[in-house]
Structure formats: structure tokens, C-alpha cells
Design a protein around this motif. Structure first.
Motif, PDB file in Angstrom:
ATOM      1  N   SER A 358       3.711  -4.592   8.068  1.00  0.00           N
ATOM      2  CA  SER A 358       4.901  -4.549   7.226  1.00  0.00           C
ATOM      3  C   SER A 358       5.822  -3.420   7.671  1.00  0.00           C
ATOM      4  O   SER A 358       5.361  -2.322   7.994  1.00  0.00           O
ATOM      5  N   VAL A 359       7.113  -3.689   7.682  1.00  0.00           N
ATOM      6  CA  VAL A 359       8.090  -2.673   8.055  1.00  0.00           C
ATOM      7  C   VAL A 359       8.441  -1.763   6.876  1.00  0.00           C
ATOM      8  O   VAL A 359       9.108  -0.744   7.053  1.00  0.00           O
ATOM      9  N   HIS A 360       7.970  -2.114   5.659  1.00  0.00           N
ATOM     10  CA  HIS A 360       8.290  -1.328   4.469  1.00  0.00           C
ATOM     11  C   HIS A 360       7.073  -0.720   3.778  1.00  0.00           C
ATOM     12  O   HIS A 360       7.209   0.259   3.040  1.00  0.00           O
ATOM     13  N   ILE A 361       5.881  -1.299   3.990  1.00  0.00           N
ATOM     14  CA  ILE A 361       4.696  -0.882   3.252  1.00  0.00           C
ATOM     15  C   ILE A 361       3.713  -0.202   4.191  1.00  0.00           C
ATOM     16  O   ILE A 361       3.512  -0.646   5.322  1.00  0.00           O
ATOM     17  N   ASN A 362       3.089   0.870   3.747  1.00  0.00           N
ATOM     18  CA  ASN A 362       2.085   1.563   4.557  1.00  0.00           C
ATOM     19  C   ASN A 362       0.782   0.777   4.605  1.00  0.00           C
ATOM     20  O   ASN A 362       0.402   0.110   3.644  1.00  0.00           O
ATOM     21  N   GLY A 363       0.076   0.901   5.740  1.00  0.00           N
ATOM     22  CA  GLY A 363      -1.210   0.254   5.904  1.00  0.00           C
ATOM     23  C   GLY A 363      -1.070  -1.150   6.470  1.00  0.00           C
ATOM     24  O   GLY A 363       0.029  -1.636   6.749  1.00  0.00           O
ATOM     25  N   ILE A 364      -2.225  -1.787   6.652  1.00  0.00           N
ATOM     26  CA  ILE A 364      -2.269  -3.177   7.086  1.00  0.00           C
ATOM     27  C   ILE A 364      -3.175  -3.944   6.138  1.00  0.00           C
ATOM     28  O   ILE A 364      -4.066  -3.368   5.521  1.00  0.00           O
ATOM     29  N   ALA A 365      -2.920  -5.234   6.030  1.00  0.00           N
ATOM     30  CA  ALA A 365      -3.781  -6.093   5.224  1.00  0.00           C
ATOM     31  C   ALA A 365      -4.507  -7.043   6.164  1.00  0.00           C
ATOM     32  O   ALA A 365      -3.970  -7.427   7.215  1.00  0.00           O
TER      33      ALA A 365
END
Length: 377
Positions: A358-365
Motif C-alpha cells: 500500500s502506498v498509504h498504509i504501513n506494513g504488508i498484508a
């Protein structure tokens, strides 16, 4: 009228007056173009029907992986990504922990572009090719050396280099300049304008030349090459569609529409080992925005207001898989993946799982790949 009544009227009328003043006297570089969007697909039935399949996703790296827009598997079995700090890092997906502390450092630093690395892929020779929104098209070695490959085409400088793919033989990089008018921090303005500011480009690693393959695209975004190497796909984000540019065969040098009428704004796109395409959809189409497609004056007023208010983004996590015939074969959604993650900008299949950036949210899912691909992908 009581003093209280006068105060209440003033409170109500002041915002109206401010908005009116902005609309009449405010300025904006946006010059909206009237257009006609494809019909909005159903969210209750059909290939884009709403579901909660991403609810069970796990989210990692929220303290340290800062807005990792693109995720790329490396030849060493590690995953590579770029962050909002300009840093390009790698991490072992097997060592990620859901419960972290601020001291957790799940990655190794490779380099810092001093820009904003977005899409990135490996070249067959073992270095990274990076679409940097600020610096241009880059070569980044695993020893940390950063080289600028291209910053313009046909005399028009890049404003927002977005995504990149490399041919199997390593000769060419195909990449997008999302907009030649608006930069990374003003991408919403490009979508509101809906102008022909995007380009699909080709960089020749042998000659160092950059060639424009397609111009006049509406926010040229994700780029990928077919498994056979006979065409390249580029997402037109503001047009809700995927365009195909033919590289080989009788249609070489021509374009057509691969998929139209998507349910949202497509971002990055990646080809899996079976030749299917994983498309990230960071946000859904808005009926109000679609209804204003043929009203440039209203959209110009909206653009002026964005100098004072933030454009609302409704939380959404969505990943689509589309086969080479243009048919949706997987549709994963949630309001927030893993109750936290949304605004998905890339879906990367790797070792039987999907990794979401994500370009806006920290981390990965991450979640199991519903197509069940083997570890050889």
C-alpha cells in the motif's frame, strides 16, 4: 432576532461564504475534460460482487515497512520493497511477526533513492529497476548503487514515474509516467482533470534510449508484460480500465482495451506463472464522481476546494485476478484486510501466498493464494 440566533446563522453561513469565495476567486491548474465512464458494474452479483475474503489476511511490518507501494520477489527468495523514506529494503517473509514492537527491524537496507520508489522489478542480470515518482527510472544494485536511467521522453520530462516491467531477455523496460502535469503529491488532481497526461514508455538497456509507446493515457499506472512477451498491459486508473499494447505479431505497435469497466481505480498489475494478471484496486468508483464526468465546471470547483480540504478515501481492500482472456477468476475484498489494511496498491503472488502493498498504509498484508500456485512462482 436574539443574539444567539444571529450567532447560529453566522456559523451556518460562514462556511458557505468561504466555499463560495473559493469557487469564484480560487485558482487551480486543473482544466477538467468532459468524458463518459463505462457503466458501473454490480457489487451484489457478478465477477465483482462484494465479499469478505480478505478479512482473514495477516498484517506484518506496521512499525517498519513504511507505505510499501510495491513488493517484488528476489532471486534469493526474499521480498523487496520501496518505502516513503526513499529506502529500498528486503525482508524474509518467513520471519515476519504479526505482534511487533517499535524495535523490530524486519528488513535489510539496500539503498536510498532520495525520492519516492514505487513500482520495482528485478532485471535478469540481478539488479532492481525502479519507477521512482520523483527521480525517474532507476537502476539499483544490491550493493546500493543508484543510477538514473531516464528522466524524459521526446523532450517532455517525467512528472510521476509510477510502475515498471522488464522483458524476459532484459533488453527493455516498459514503464509509466502517470502524469506529465501533476506530481505524486497531486495525483487526485490528475484524476479530477481526466486529461490525456499519462504515457507508456520503453527504455532500451542497450542504447539508453527512451521511446514513447502510448501517449494521451488517463493516469497511466500499473505495467506488466504477458507471459509470452507479446504484449504489455498498462492500467488507466482514472478510466477504470486496462489497455494492451502489442509488441509482437500482426498487431505490433497497436493498442486495444483489455478490460473495461472495472469496479474501482486500478493500480499496479503483476503477471503470475500461469499468465494470469493480479490487479490491485485501492479504492472503488464513486457514483457522485462518475455523475460529474460530463460536468467539467463542477469538477474544477472541486479541485479548488482540495486546496483546503482532503479528498475523502473510503477504506477498501481489493485484489482481482484476470486471466489472459480478460475474465475475472479471483475477487478478494474486505473493508479492511485483517481489520487494518486497505488502499492496496499491489498484489504479489509468491510461494502460494499473496502479498499486498500500500502506498498509504504501513506494513504488508498476506493471505493464501486462492489460485493455489506452486512455490516455483
Amino acid at each position: 432576532m436574539s443574539a444567539l440566533g444571529k450567532v447560529l446563522i453566522a456559523v451556518v453561513l460562514l462556511p458557505v461564504a468561504v466555499i463560495g469565495g473559493v469557487v469564484v476567486f480560487g485558482s487551480t491548474p486543473v482544466e477538467p475534460v468532459a468524458w463518459k465512464p463505462a457503466p458501473m458494474p454490480s457489487h451484489t452479483s457478478g465477477p465483482y460482487a462484494s465479499n469478505n475474503l480478505l478479512d482473514q489476511a495477516e498484517v506484518f511490518g506496521t512499525y517498519n515497512l513504511l507505505q510499501p507501494e510495491s513488493i517484488e520477489p528476489g532471486p534469493d527468495g526474499l521480498l523487496y520493497t520501496g518505502m516513503n523514506t526513499g529506502e529500498i529494503v528486503r525482508f524474509d517473509p518467513e520471519n515476519l511477526q504479526v505482534k511487533e514492537s517499535p524495535q523490530t527491524t524486519p528488513f535489510d537496507l539496500i539503498a536510498n533513492t532520495k525520492g519516492r520508489p514505487l513500482g520495482l522489478v528485478f532485471h535478469p542480470e540481478g539488479f532492481l529497476v525502479v519507477a521512482d515518482a520523483i527521480k525517474g527510472l532507476l537502476k539499483v544494485t544490491l550493493q546500493g548503487e543508484v543510477t538514473v536511467l531516464s528522466t524524459e521522453s521526446e523532450g517532455v520530462p517525467f512528472k510521476f514515474v509510477d510502475d515498471v516491467a522488464v522483458s524476459a531477455d532484459g533488453r527493455y523496460a516498459y514503464f509509466s509516467d502517470a502524469s506529465s502535469k501533476f506530481d505524486f503529491n497531486n495525483y487526485v488532481l490528475d484524476v479530477l482533470e481526466h486529461g490525456p497526461n499519462g504515457r507508456l514508455l520503453q527504455y532500451d538497456f542497450q542504447t539508453g534510449e527512451t521511446k514513447t509507446l502510448l501517449r494521451g493515457l488517463q493516469f497511466a499506472n500499473g505495467v506488466t508484460i504477458s507471459k509470452a512477451g507479446d504484449y504489455v498491459l498498462v492500467n488507466e486508473t482514472g478510466e477504470y480500465r486496462i489497455v494492451r499494447y502489442w509488441l509482437q505479431g500482426e498487431r505490433a505497435g497497436t493498442r486495444d482495451v483489455f478490460v473495461d469497466g472495472l469496479p474501482g481505480f486500478p493500480d499496479n498489475i503483476r503477471t503470475d506463472v500461469d499468465g494470469n494478471y493480479w490487479v490491485a484496486v485501492p479504492s472503488l468508483r464513486d457514483p457522485l464522481l462518475d455523475s460529474l464526468a460530463d460536468q467539467p465546471a463542477v469538477r474544477k470547483a472541486m479541485a479548488k476546494l482540495l486546496n483546503y480540504v482532503q479528498f475523502p478515501i473510503k477504506p477498501k481492500a481489493m485484489a482481482l485476478a484476470i486471466n489472459p482472456q480478460g475474465t475475472v477468476i479471483a475477487n478478494l475484498q474486505a473493508e479492511k484486510a485483517g481489520a487494518y489494511y486497505y488502499y492496496v496498491t499491489q498484489v504479489t503472488p509468491f510461494n502460494g501466498k499473496l502479498y499486498l502493498g500500500s502506498v498509504h498504509i504501513n506494513g504488508i498484508a498476506t493471505i493464501s493464494n486462492p489460485l493455489g500456485q506452486s512455490p516455483s512462482e
